[in-house]
Design an enzyme around this catalytic site. Structure first.
Site, PDB file in Angstrom:
ATOM      1  N   ASP A  90      46.328  47.232  42.742  1.00  0.00           N
ATOM      2  CA  ASP A  90      46.445  45.982  42.065  1.00  0.00           C
ATOM      3  C   ASP A  90      47.491  45.364  43.110  1.00  0.00           C
ATOM      4  OD1 ASP A  90      46.317  44.789  38.820  1.00  0.00           O
ATOM      5  OD2 ASP A  90      46.334  43.693  40.723  1.00  0.00           O
TER       6      ASP A  90
HETATM    7  C1  GLC Z   1      46.356  40.542  39.760  1.00  0.00           C
HETATM    8  C2  GLC Z   1      45.344  41.087  38.481  1.00  0.00           C
HETATM    9  C3  GLC Z   1      44.194  41.754  39.192  1.00  0.00           C
HETATM   10  C4  GLC Z   1      43.527  40.737  40.266  1.00  0.00           C
HETATM   11  C5  GLC Z   1      44.476  40.803  41.478  1.00  0.00           C
HETATM   12  C6  GLC Z   1      44.210  39.969  42.481  1.00  0.00           C
HETATM   13  O1  GLC Z   1      47.597  40.620  39.351  1.00  0.00           O
HETATM   14  O2  GLC Z   1      46.016  42.179  38.005  1.00  0.00           O
HETATM   15  O3  GLC Z   1      43.134  41.762  38.220  1.00  0.00           O
HETATM   16  O4  GLC Z   1      42.152  41.292  40.692  1.00  0.00           O
HETATM   17  O5  GLC Z   1      45.811  40.621  40.894  1.00  0.00           O
HETATM   18  O6  GLC Z   1      44.164  38.486  41.962  1.00  0.00           O
END
Ligand code: GLC
Length: 705
Positions: free
Chosen positions: A232
């Site tokens: 993430d």
């Molecule tokens: C965010 C979210 C994830 C998302 C990523 C990119 O923090 O937790 O679901 O796909 O970052 O935006």
């Protein structure tokens, strides 16, 4: 990339390899997309683009977001219990991602609803792992059928937003395997997503993105996952540990992380084989991407056709919770008084990376007007004026143009005024909204899980005035997760749960209200009577003022597995949803075969309206030895549209290893008598049968193949 991947890797320098496993930070090719890998021009390796989100393509652009369809939230898709409909939504989102130059869509969210306060409940499917797995699989198949990769997230047990980046989730191996991992396992085995996103949180002491048991032993060695694992955004701490654990791609990525990896290899702290392993996985997925296939995207997805798909999915996902004395459907000429500012500020979805930028959102009021329903004009204009005025005030100025926060006071009409509307209208609609999202868990307080005082006052006044003249009152819940309804549901005759149904909201609400749509959605999550009934009382962790650890004390007793087993009556149970018609179940036959059960029965429409029924198959295990929930969902089937009098013969096949419990490192199906319960909800059981499994069955990790 014409040469073989092995040959390519043999040509790559250490610097080039390290650059491939760390994202480029922001996306250059598609500005405003969530992320991009780094290209290696010398070797003709392009970058690939990825972006959110589960409810629609989100590309924020240089301040000007790309316009993309706002489909119904994940919780609405799960409420359809209809994989076919969900696959169509996946296809449409996949097409929009493709036409905007996206190689991998960062969706679907597959986390279990452990606690209704979780801010991303709207973005996840269910409290049940089987429903989660089947709906996720359909979504992934849909997206990937368009040549775009799907990325199931957040792996695993990211079940709250409070301190999500550091919280240490303490959970037993059994509950991980039977509940929190199971949805991912089904999706990965059935639909083969190209990517998995490891979660922010720690799992039993180790960041998910640094957790070898999770990312290598379970995901790859047991489940056979062959795609890439990406972190993430900004998750974890140690790039070397991430690579070693099997987290192949560190997102969004920084030059610093590239340097750390190069240094680690040079110092012998990270073997080049480990680096090559991730490079190879990334290159293999890259070969599948539209970028590698030179696809010329149009930047013109078919938004018009997709609007219809968004409408259809919302139509199947709306849940009729209550409908006393057939308050609904309304006659098309009924005189309607609409209360609640949510009629204007109707929510298509929740906040964060799952937010959307549609061309329009049809509000509930606009939907009623467009369908030429008989809306009380004076009251509607009073609400429009109120919302406009209030949003000008400093204390109610929206956080950003299309985010209706902070909530507006709902109780601004006097009883006398409301009485006037009660006299001259046939029915009152009251819209209740709740907006949450990434980084924003709800609180178990008024305005969060509970009604605010002004919402309650409005409900009480409208109920009193309209019932005084024997007029009906209908509550419309435009929310992203369950709220408390038990203390006030007696005040209304019907409750329509629309969740956050995407851009076509108002059109769907209008069509359900007048019976153009017969609601067929079922709850994918329990509505508890009170927050104190919720089993995951340790949410959001300890110490309460600033949680660093959350222990899953309730273990396997999540959602209806708890309420059913320990006799706690919910306000509305898992699997519940009414229809404008009635269904009868009959002729249950259960056959036990070598490795599966076949459950056959009939569903008949015995009412006056055409309708679809979601028939659910639960299994209740032998009591006494291995502790198990009273019952667990092991199959379901949504019928086709059945005309009055029509019958559908249903057959549900249940692999025996789906009944297994994870005990002492093994999957075990205990011998004994099992009860098969077929019903219209987890508590509305219509047919029962018993089967006996004569000898205990034990499986290794190769189950659900
Ligand atoms: C965010 C979210 C994830 C998302 C990523 C990119 O923090 O937790 O679901 O796909 O970052 O935006």
């Amino acid at each position: 990339m014409s040469v073989s991947i092995k040959e390519l890797i043999s040509k790559m320098t250490l610097e080039e390899k390290a650059s491939l496993v760390v994202g480029a930070g922001k996306s250059q090719r598609v500005p405003g997309a969530a992320g991009e890998t780094r290209s290696i021009k010398r070797l003709g390796i392009p970058s690939i683009v990825m972006t959110d989100g589960p409810q629609g393509v989100r590309i924020e652009g240089d301040g000007k977001p790309y316009v993309a369809t706002a489909f119904p939230s994940a919780i609405v898709l799960a409420s359809t219990w209809n994989p076919e409909v969900v696959e169509k939504v996946g296809m449409a989102i996949g097409e929009e991602a493709r036409e905007y130059g996206v190689d991998i869509l960062l969706a679907p969210g597959v986390n279990i609803h452990r606690n209704p306060l979780c801010g991303r409940t709207f973005e996840y499917f269910s409290e049940d792992p089987l429903l989660t797995g089947e709906i996720s699989s359909a979504y992934v198949k849909g997206v990937q059928s368009q040549g775009v990769g799907a990325c199931v997230k957040h792996f695993v047990a990211n079940n709250q937003e409070t301190n999500r980046r550091i919280i240490d989730t303490i959970a037993s191996e059994r509950v991980l395997r039977e509940i929190y991992l199971r949805g991912f396992e089904i999706a990965i085995k059935k639909a083969k997503p190209w990517a998995v996103m490891s979660a922010y949180n720690k799992l039993n002491g180790e960041y998910c993105s640094e957790n070898e048991w999770l990312l290598t032993k379970v995901l790859r060695e047991e489940w056979g996952f062959e795609g890439i694992v990406m972190s993430d955004w900004g998750a974890g701490e140690n790039p070397v540990k991430q690579l070693k654990a099997g987290n192949d791609l560190i997102m969004p990525g920084s030059d610093e992380q590239v340097k750390v990896l190069i240094e680690a290899v040079k110092k012998g702290e990270l073997s080049e084989e480990i680096l090559n392993r991730s490079v190879e996985r990334i290159l293999k997925v890259m070969t599948k991407t539209l970028t590698l296939r030179g696809y010329k995207y149009s930047n013109k997805p078919d938004l018009e056709r997709h609007a219809k798909i968004a409408y259809e999915a919302a139509a199947e996902g709306i849940v009729l919770l209550k409908n006393d004395n057939n308050a609904l459907p309304l006659s098309s000429d009924a005189k309607i008084a609409v209360f609640g500012t949510g009629q204007i500020e109707t929510l298509r979805g929740g906040l964060g990376s799952g937010w959307t930028h549609p061309k329009y959102v049809v509000s509930i009021l606009d939907g009623l007007r467009e369908r030429k329903l008989n809306v009380d004009v004076e009251l509607a204009e009073k609400y429009e004026k109120y919302v406009k005025e209030m949003r000008k005030r400093k204390e109610y100025k929206p956080e950003s143009p299309d985010i209706p926060l902070p909530p507006l006071p709902q109780d601004f009409l006097s009883e006398e005024e409301i009485e006037k509307y009660a006299k001259r209208n046939d029915v009152a609609l009251i819209v209740i909204t709740r907006l949450s999202g990434e980084g924003r868990d709800l609180k178990p307080e008024k305005g969060g899980f509970y009604l605010s005082d002004d919402e309650r006052k409005l409900l009480e006044k409208v109920s009193k005035c309209f019932h005084k003249y024997e007029k009906k009152v209908v509550a419309i819940l435009n929310i992203g997760q369950p709220i408390e309804v038990y203390s006030w549901e007696k005040l209304v005759d019907a409750i329509l749960l629309i969740w956050q149904p995407g851009q076509e909201a108002g059109r769907v609400v209008a069509d359900v209200l007048i019976g153009v749509i017969n609601p067929s959605g079922k709850l994918p999550i329990t509505f508890p009577k009170d927050y104190n009934d919720v089993p995951s009382w340790s949410f959001p962790g300890e110490p309460p003022e600033n949680p660093v650890k959350v222990v899953y004390y309730e273990d396997i007793y999540v959602g209806y597995r708890y309420y059913g087993t320990f006799g706690v009556e919910p306000a509305y149970p898992f699997g519940h949803g009414l229809s404008y018609t009635k269904f009868e179940y009959s002729d249950l036959k259960v056959e036990l075969r070598e490795d599966h059960l076949t459950v056959r029965f009939k569903v008949k429409n015995v009412g006056k309206y055409p309708g679809k029924e979601v028939a659910q198959v639960y299994v209740s295990p032998p009591r006494g030895r291995v502790p198990k929930p009273l019952l667990e969902l092991k199959g379901f089937h949504k019928t086709r549209m059945l005309k009055p009098g029509e019958v559908e013969e249903v057959e549900v096949k249940i692999p025996l290893d789906l009944l297994a419990s994870h005990i002492n490192g093994k999957w075990v199906v205990e011998s004994g008598e099992y009860e098969i319960r077929v019903g219209s909800s987890s508590r509305d059981i219509r047919l029962r049968a018993r089967i006996t499994i004569t000898k205990t069955l034990t499986y290794g990790f190769k189950i659900l193949q």
